[in-house]
Scaffold this active site. Structure first.
Site, PDB file in Angstrom:
ATOM      1  N   GLN A  26      57.653 -61.245 -46.055  1.00 13.44           N
ATOM      2  CA  GLN A  26      58.566 -61.064 -47.187  1.00 13.44           C
ATOM      3  C   GLN A  26      58.619 -62.288 -48.091  1.00 13.44           C
ATOM      4  O   GLN A  26      59.091 -62.201 -49.222  1.00 13.44           O
ATOM      5  CB  GLN A  26      59.988 -60.773 -46.675  1.00 13.44           C
TER       6      GLN A  26
ATOM      7  N   CYS B  36      61.942 -48.835 -41.318  1.00 12.97           N
ATOM      8  CA  CYS B  36      61.581 -48.432 -39.960  1.00 12.97           C
ATOM      9  C   CYS B  36      62.785 -47.879 -39.219  1.00 12.97           C
ATOM     10  O   CYS B  36      62.648 -47.016 -38.372  1.00 12.97           O
ATOM     11  CB  CYS B  36      61.022 -49.613 -39.194  1.00 12.97           C
TER      12      CYS B  36
ATOM     13  N   GLY C   8      50.810 -56.604 -41.699  1.00 10.51           N
ATOM     14  CA  GLY C   8      51.778 -57.491 -41.059  1.00 10.51           C
ATOM     15  C   GLY C   8      51.968 -57.185 -39.581  1.00 10.51           C
ATOM     16  O   GLY C   8      52.055 -58.092 -38.744  1.00 10.51           O
TER      17      GLY C   8
END
Ligand code: PLP
Length: 389
Positions: free
Chosen positions: A179, A324, A71
């Site tokens: 997602q 993250c 991604g």
């Protein structure tokens, strides 16, 4: 001890059928797909079948599929590639405050290179207003990038409407659908997008492989040079086992969508209702326009990190904000953009359900949560000051 995985937003386990599809390409089928001999040709065939599957899953043509390392690379290639290619036409880019860092930071990096970047605000549910997008477009606008489904709070964006507007104004439109795939229907024509990013490990495929859909006619200026793989948009010998896995995973994700999403949505709603019953808990994100597996709550007078550690001791895997941002003390940029104060944002907990979760697991989580929350609250000086009793 129970071991309950509720962090499917961070990554998902490999589907057993995906592993089966990959195995031959980790052993006997080792040829380089660019080779002319039979070893190469056989692998090339598998690779092109994976491309057909990826294309079919999102309503694209095979030649519009570019396999990447995931991604992050897909988002960067889309945004930086378009910006560099369209520089002569204009220098304005529109994105939103709730994008994944792969999009947001790619755009902010371009700002340092002289591009004019508009970061749109969102409403209290984390949703971008279509009218804001429309109003932000100028004759300098070359790119709009708005995600399909938010990874932290699960809010779905009005991407089809935004895509229609972008198309009407002749602006290239990119959407991060990492997602969304496997959780809701994703069709590049219904969404009116020119670019769309996917990542296999978010839909029961392997890590380190993704797709960038590039509508034919969309110009990208690439930054890697070498071979002519992936129509020169992503040169370098292909991650063959990964691509094979991605192909099978996306095929399964689409086939199993309805059955899986309905079941997961029911579990999600039960989990949300149960967690809200604890009291002084706020649901973050849109109540209905949200990913079937996403639960994101702020638990007042408790820190997200403490909650996660306590849940982990009970065998439950959860996260605060995004993977993250965990590990740093900064509250989530998504929650702040939605108007949450720092303290509420710090008390956020994300539980993301997936295909393997059962109702018994949800019952177990709901049986241990109240106790954990009241123990953590009892240690909080802020809570002691707020108590009404
Ligand atoms: C996980 C994720 C990415 C990054 O994908 P990787 O394959 O891990 O690089 C990008 N966007 C969203 C919305 C994600 O959830």
């Amino acid at each position: 001890m129970a071991k309950i995985y509720l962090d499917h937003g961070a990554t998902t386990p490999l589907h057993p059928e995906v592993l089966e599809a990959m195995k031959p390409y980790l052993t006997d089928l080792f040829g380089n797909p660019s080779s002319l001999h039979s070893f190469g040709r056989e692998v090339r065939k598998g690779l092109e079948e994976a491309r057909e599957k990826a294309a079919a899953a999102i309503g694209a043509e095979e030649r519009e599929i570019v396999f990447t390392s995931g991604g992050t690379e897909s988002d960067n290639l889309a945004i930086r590639g378009v910006a560099r290619a369209a520089r002569q036409r204009g220098n304005h880019i529109i994105t939103s405050a709730v994008e994944h860092h792969a999009v947001l930071d790619a755009c902010l990096g371009l700002r340092e290179e002289g591009f004019d970047v508009t970061v749109l605000p969102v409403d209290g549910y984390g949703m971008v207003r279509v009218s804001d997008v429309e109003a932000a477009i100028t004759d300098q606008t070359i790119l709009i990038s708005i995600m399909l489904a938010n990874n932290e709070v699960g809010t779905l964006q009005p991407v089809a409407e935004i895509g229609k507007i972008a198309r009407g104004r002749g602006v290239v439109f990119h959407t991060d659908a990492v997602q969304a795939i496997g959780n809701l229907p994703v069709n590049v024509n219904d969404l009116h997008c020119d670019l769309l990013a996917l990542s296999a490990h978010k839909h029961y495929g392997p890590k380190g492989v993704g797709v960038l859909y590039v509508r034919k006619g969309t110009r990208l200026k690439v930054f890697n040079f070498g071979g002519s793989q992936e129509r020169k948009m992503r040169p370098g010998t292909e991650n063959v086992p990964g691509i094979i896995g991605m192909g099978r995973a996306i095929e399964l994700a689409v086939q199993e969508l309805d059955k899986k999403a309905d079941r997961i949505r029911k579990l999600r709603d039960k989990l949300i209702a149960g967690v809200l019953e604890i009291g002084d808990v706020r649901l973050n994100g849109h109540p209905t326009e949200r990913l079937p597996g996403n639960v994101n709550v702020s638990v007042r007078y408790v820190e997200g990190e403490s909650l996660i550690l306590s849940l982990d001791l009970k065998g439950i895997a959860a996260s605060s904000g995004s993977a993250c941002t965990s590990g740093s003390l900064d509250p989530s940029h998504v929650l702040l953009a939605m108007g949450l104060d720092h303290q509420t944002a710090h008390g956020s907990l994300r539980l993301t359900l997936g295909a393997g979760n059962t109702e018994e697991e949800i019952d177990y989580v709901l049986s241990v949560m109240p106790e954990i929350v009241s123990r953590l609250r009892s240690m909080s000086p802020v809570y002691a000051g707020q108590r009404r009793d």
